[in-house]
Design a protein around this motif. Structure first.
Motif, PDB file in Angstrom:
ATOM      1  N   ASN A  25      84.812  19.373  44.778  1.00 21.24           N
ATOM      2  CA  ASN A  25      84.307  20.743  44.894  1.00 21.24           C
ATOM      3  C   ASN A  25      84.962  21.652  43.869  1.00 21.24           C
ATOM      4  OD1 ASN A  25      82.586  20.207  46.966  1.00 21.24           O
ATOM      5  ND2 ASN A  25      83.979  20.907  48.584  1.00 21.24           N
ATOM      6  N   GLN A  59      82.799  31.860  51.775  1.00 22.66           N
ATOM      7  CA  GLN A  59      82.906  30.672  52.616  1.00 22.66           C
ATOM      8  C   GLN A  59      82.554  30.955  54.082  1.00 22.66           C
ATOM      9  OE1 GLN A  59      86.874  28.636  53.504  1.00 22.66           O
ATOM     10  NE2 GLN A  59      86.005  27.303  51.944  1.00 22.66           N
ATOM     11  N   PHE A 111      75.569  27.415  47.669  1.00 19.06           N
ATOM     12  CA  PHE A 111      76.867  28.041  47.401  1.00 19.06           C
ATOM     13  C   PHE A 111      77.197  28.070  45.909  1.00 19.06           C
ATOM     14  CE2 PHE A 111      81.411  27.507  46.526  1.00 19.06           C
ATOM     15  CZ  PHE A 111      81.896  28.686  47.049  1.00 19.06           C
ATOM     16  N   ASP A 139      73.984  28.062  53.350  1.00 25.32           N
ATOM     17  CA  ASP A 139      73.456  26.787  52.900  1.00 25.32           C
ATOM     18  C   ASP A 139      74.399  26.198  51.858  1.00 25.32           C
ATOM     19  OD1 ASP A 139      72.124  24.758  51.541  1.00 25.32           O
ATOM     20  OD2 ASP A 139      70.174  25.720  51.729  1.00 25.32           O
ATOM     21  N   GLU A 140      74.887  25.012  52.133  1.00 26.86           N
ATOM     22  CA  GLU A 140      75.866  24.409  51.218  1.00 26.86           C
ATOM     23  C   GLU A 140      75.272  24.123  49.846  1.00 26.86           C
ATOM     24  OE1 GLU A 140      76.003  19.762  52.309  1.00 26.86           O
ATOM     25  OE2 GLU A 140      76.576  21.076  53.968  1.00 26.86           O
ATOM     26  N   ASN A 142      78.604  26.510  54.831  1.00 31.55           N
ATOM     27  CA  ASN A 142      78.650  26.015  53.449  1.00 31.55           C
ATOM     28  C   ASN A 142      80.000  25.377  53.122  1.00 31.55           C
ATOM     29  OD1 ASN A 142      80.464  28.103  52.974  1.00 31.55           O
ATOM     30  ND2 ASN A 142      78.970  29.415  51.969  1.00 31.55           N
ATOM     31  N   TYR A 143      80.781  25.115  54.162  1.00 29.87           N
ATOM     32  CA  TYR A 143      82.136  24.589  53.991  1.00 29.87           C
ATOM     33  C   TYR A 143      82.156  23.310  53.162  1.00 29.87           C
ATOM     34  CZ  TYR A 143      86.964  23.490  55.355  1.00 29.87           C
ATOM     35  OH  TYR A 143      88.313  23.232  55.345  1.00 29.87           O
ATOM     36  N   ALA A 144      81.111  22.500  53.287  1.00 32.85           N
ATOM     37  CA  ALA A 144      81.079  21.217  52.589  1.00 32.85           C
ATOM     38  C   ALA A 144      81.170  21.369  51.073  1.00 32.85           C
ATOM     39  CB  ALA A 144      79.806  20.450  52.954  1.00 32.85           C
ATOM     40  N   THR A 145      80.653  22.482  50.539  1.00 32.32           N
ATOM     41  CA  THR A 145      80.764  22.694  49.089  1.00 32.32           C
ATOM     42  C   THR A 145      81.744  23.806  48.726  1.00 32.32           C
ATOM     43  OG1 THR A 145      78.800  24.083  49.249  1.00 32.32           O
ATOM     44  CG2 THR A 145      78.485  21.867  48.365  1.00 32.32           C
ATOM     45  N   SER A 146      82.042  24.712  49.662  1.00 31.19           N
ATOM     46  CA  SER A 146      82.889  25.859  49.317  1.00 31.19           C
ATOM     47  C   SER A 146      84.364  25.616  49.589  1.00 31.19           C
ATOM     48  CB  SER A 146      82.435  27.103  50.094  1.00 31.19           C
ATOM     49  OG  SER A 146      82.687  26.926  51.478  1.00 31.19           O
ATOM     50  N   ASN A 147      84.694  24.459  50.188  1.00 31.96           N
ATOM     51  CA  ASN A 147      86.103  24.159  50.458  1.00 31.96           C
ATOM     52  C   ASN A 147      86.770  23.659  49.175  1.00 31.96           C
ATOM     53  OD1 ASN A 147      88.524  23.650  51.723  1.00 31.96           O
ATOM     54  ND2 ASN A 147      87.883  21.672  52.540  1.00 31.96           N
TER      55      ASN A 147
END
Lengths: 298, 298
Positions: free
Chosen positions: B72, B239, B158, B154-155, B243-248
């Motif tokens: 990411n 965040q 992001f 929405d991931e 959308n945590y999957a891409t914003s982490n």
């Protein structure tokens, strides 16, 4: 030469036309979002909701602003931000200018060592947690000092001011003054500072904008709502959707609340950003100057 | 030498504030970084806590989300650079070729403006513009016959939103440096090119671009060296759980583990890992640049 410049081929005419058109499009792309926020903040929320607002306000209303101004949290945030920016700028600019003056001198003993002492921090830092624990141990949590002292005298700014001193205050000036028995301190106050008004203006502006817009330090170090700077108050409203109930006392239904919340959001964006957006065109040359000096390798 | 130090004692007093601030707030946290190798407990203090060696690093490398955080971080940064870096160069060249001086100034003032908007307000603007039921963007989509999109939750959206909003906000200000470089292009080169009958397009290609290439290279080196150090603020504000999957990314993860979950040692280890990668990157990129282009930072 001018004759030559005036004669334009057809290709160059096209170039100019396309160039102007594209740049105008770019300008509108940047301007429209800002303009839209402005008109939406004066529009009836039902019109925003149904998508009737495009180029002019629809159902002109000051209701959003009335609600914002009736709420104390925005004003407390405003007052705090002014306080933090004021004190932070004072300390930050002082530390920066004081440090840059000796470092601009050709023959200061230990100069390169001192430069390294500052530069190393650009590449390496203790990081978030060790710094946080230090602030905590110093009992600076939840105080203004946590926001205004740790970041004072950033390397980048010191280098900008130092470059300015080196390029605009000749060493001969100091030599002449010192022969006349002028001390370093006196030379600084009566010769260097008066000649450096523009760079000090640049520094003041950089600091004010930084403090006004910054929110990370406050997010970590401030936990009393009464001490929140404006940006943290804004975050609650804009990003976390928490509008104070005080602003919504009279709104009944959930749907109406949603719409009024949107209106309030447009309003707070204007209220918080307008001071800078109105001021900066008058000060634009200083910002540009800072970038220019900063881009010369020091 | 000592006589010189004695004579210039005032200059060292000028440096005293910055030296104290740096020792306390920059160098002491570097000493505190050792908690990355310990099991830090506040009651034991930095020195008294138990050594655990590389345990926290091993835990981090083995954690289920290690690879997603690294990907990411690199993806977001790399894509921002890929799309964001060329835009100011192109706009600066276009502005430089513009004829109408006053309109040019106006366009510059407009495109610099977003730089002065805070990150909180920028993300707030994303929220109001992209709101699924009242945002102007979704109104446009439905008007064109599409379905409303839940952009902010929405991931997949992001990264595009992060990059586009970044381009909108910083492109204008980034043109300043390139415009300065273009202003420094020797006018005789352009005159000679005109004499030879070169069109505007050809002059941009054969005079402007080669002249500002060194500036471009230096800024590219800087940007590449910083590819692992993304700003925390915007990603953190954008965040959410959806959308945590891409914003982490690394900086938000350091904040989450350290400030929110109080895992001081683990968070410091993650931050230190990030710092080390950064230093390696800066040095490597600089070496490569030295070899290829003769332009380098040191």
């Amino acid at each position: 030469m001018n004759q030559l410049l005036k004669r334009k081929s057809r290709g160059d005419v096209w170039f100019d036309v396309i160039n102007l058109t594209l740049l105008s499009v770019v300008m509108l792309l940047v301007l429209f979002p800002l303009y839209f926020v402005l008109i939406a903040s004066f529009s009836d929320p039902n019109h925003i909701y149904s998508g009737d607002v495009w180029l002019v306000p629809k159902g002109f209303t000051l209701d959003g602003y009335a609600r914002i101004f009736s709420d104390s949290s925005i004003w407390i945030g405003y007052a705090n931000s002014i306080l933090y920016a004021g004190l932070g700028t004072l300390i930050g600019v002082a530390v920066t200018v004081f440090a840059a003056y000796p470092l601009a001198r050709k023959n200061l003993v230990g100069k390169s060592g001192l430069m390294w002492f500052l530069m190393i921090t650009m590449f390496f830092s203790g990081g978030l947690i060790p710094t946080y624990l230090l602030i905590k141990d110093l009992h600076m949590l939840n105080t203004i000092w946590a926001l205004v002292i740790p970041g004072a005298g950033s390397v980048f700014n010191v280098i900008i001011v130092r470059t300015f001193f080196q390029s605009s205050i000749p060493d001969e000036l100091w030599e002449a003054a010192s022969i006349d028995g002028c001390s370093n301190t006196r030379f600084f106050w009566s010769i260097v500072l008066p000649l450096s008004k523009s760079i000090i203006a640049v520094m003041v502006l950089y600091h004010v904008v930084g403090f006004w817009n910054g929110f990370f330090d406050a997010l970590i170090y401030m936990n009393d709502e009464s001490k929140y700077p404006l940006q943290l108050v804004l975050r609650n409203i804009l990003v976390q959707n928490q509008v104070n109930s005080g602003m919504m006392m009279d709104v009944e239904s959930y749907a109406a609340k949603m719409r009024v919340t949107e209106l309030i959001k447009y309003g707070v964006i204007i209220v918080s950003s307008l001071p800078l957006l109105i001021l900066y065109p008058f000060l634009q040359k200083y910002f540009v100057k800072g970038v220019m000096i900063g881009s010369i390798k020091g | 030498m000592w006589t010189r130090v004695k004579r210039d004692y005032e200059l060292y007093l000028f440096l005293l504030p910055i030296i104290i601030i740096y020792l306390v707030f920059k160098y002491y946290p570097m000493y505190g970084v050792q908690i990355a190798f310990k099991d830090f407990s506040p009651s034991q203090g930095i020195w008294g806590s138990e050594w655990v060696g590389l345990q926290h690093f091993i835990d981090f490398f083995n954690s289920y989300n290690f690879w997603s955080i690294i990907t990411n971080t690199i993806t977001l940064s790399f894509l921002s650079l890929l799309f964001g870096f060329p835009v100011p160069i192109i706009i600066a060249i276009m502005l430089n070729q513009m004829l109408g001086k006053r309109y040019k100034k106006f366009i510059q003032t407009v495109i610099y403006a977003p730089h002065f908007i805070s990150t909180v307000v920028l993300v707030g603007m994303l929220h109001v513009f992209l709101s699924p039921n009242s945002g102007i963007v979704n109104h446009l989509i439905t008007w064109l016959g599409g379905e409303p999109v839940l952009f902010m939750a929405d991931e997949g959206w992001f990264r595009p939103l992060y990059i586009l909003s970044g381009i909108w906000q910083e492109t204008g200000f980034a043109t300043i440096i390139y415009l300065a470089a273009l202003a420094g292009v020797n006018p005789e080169l352009h005159e000679a090119a005109i004499m030879d009958g070169a069109s505007k397009w050809k002059r941009v290609w054969y005079v402007d671009i080669p002249s500002i290439l060194p500036t471009i290279v230096i800024l590219l080196i800087l940007a590449l060296g910083n590819i692992m150090s993304i700003g925390f603020e915007k990603a953190f504000l954008m965040q959410n759980d959806l959308n945590y999957a891409t914003s982490n990314i690394l900086p938000t993860y350091v904040y989450e583990m350290g400030i929110q979950k109080a895992q001081y040692s683990f968070s410091t280890a993650v931050g230190l890992f990030n710092s080390i990668i950064n230093i390696i990157l800066i040095v490597t990129v600089n070496r490569i640049a030295k070899r290829l282009t003769e332009t380098s930072l040191w």
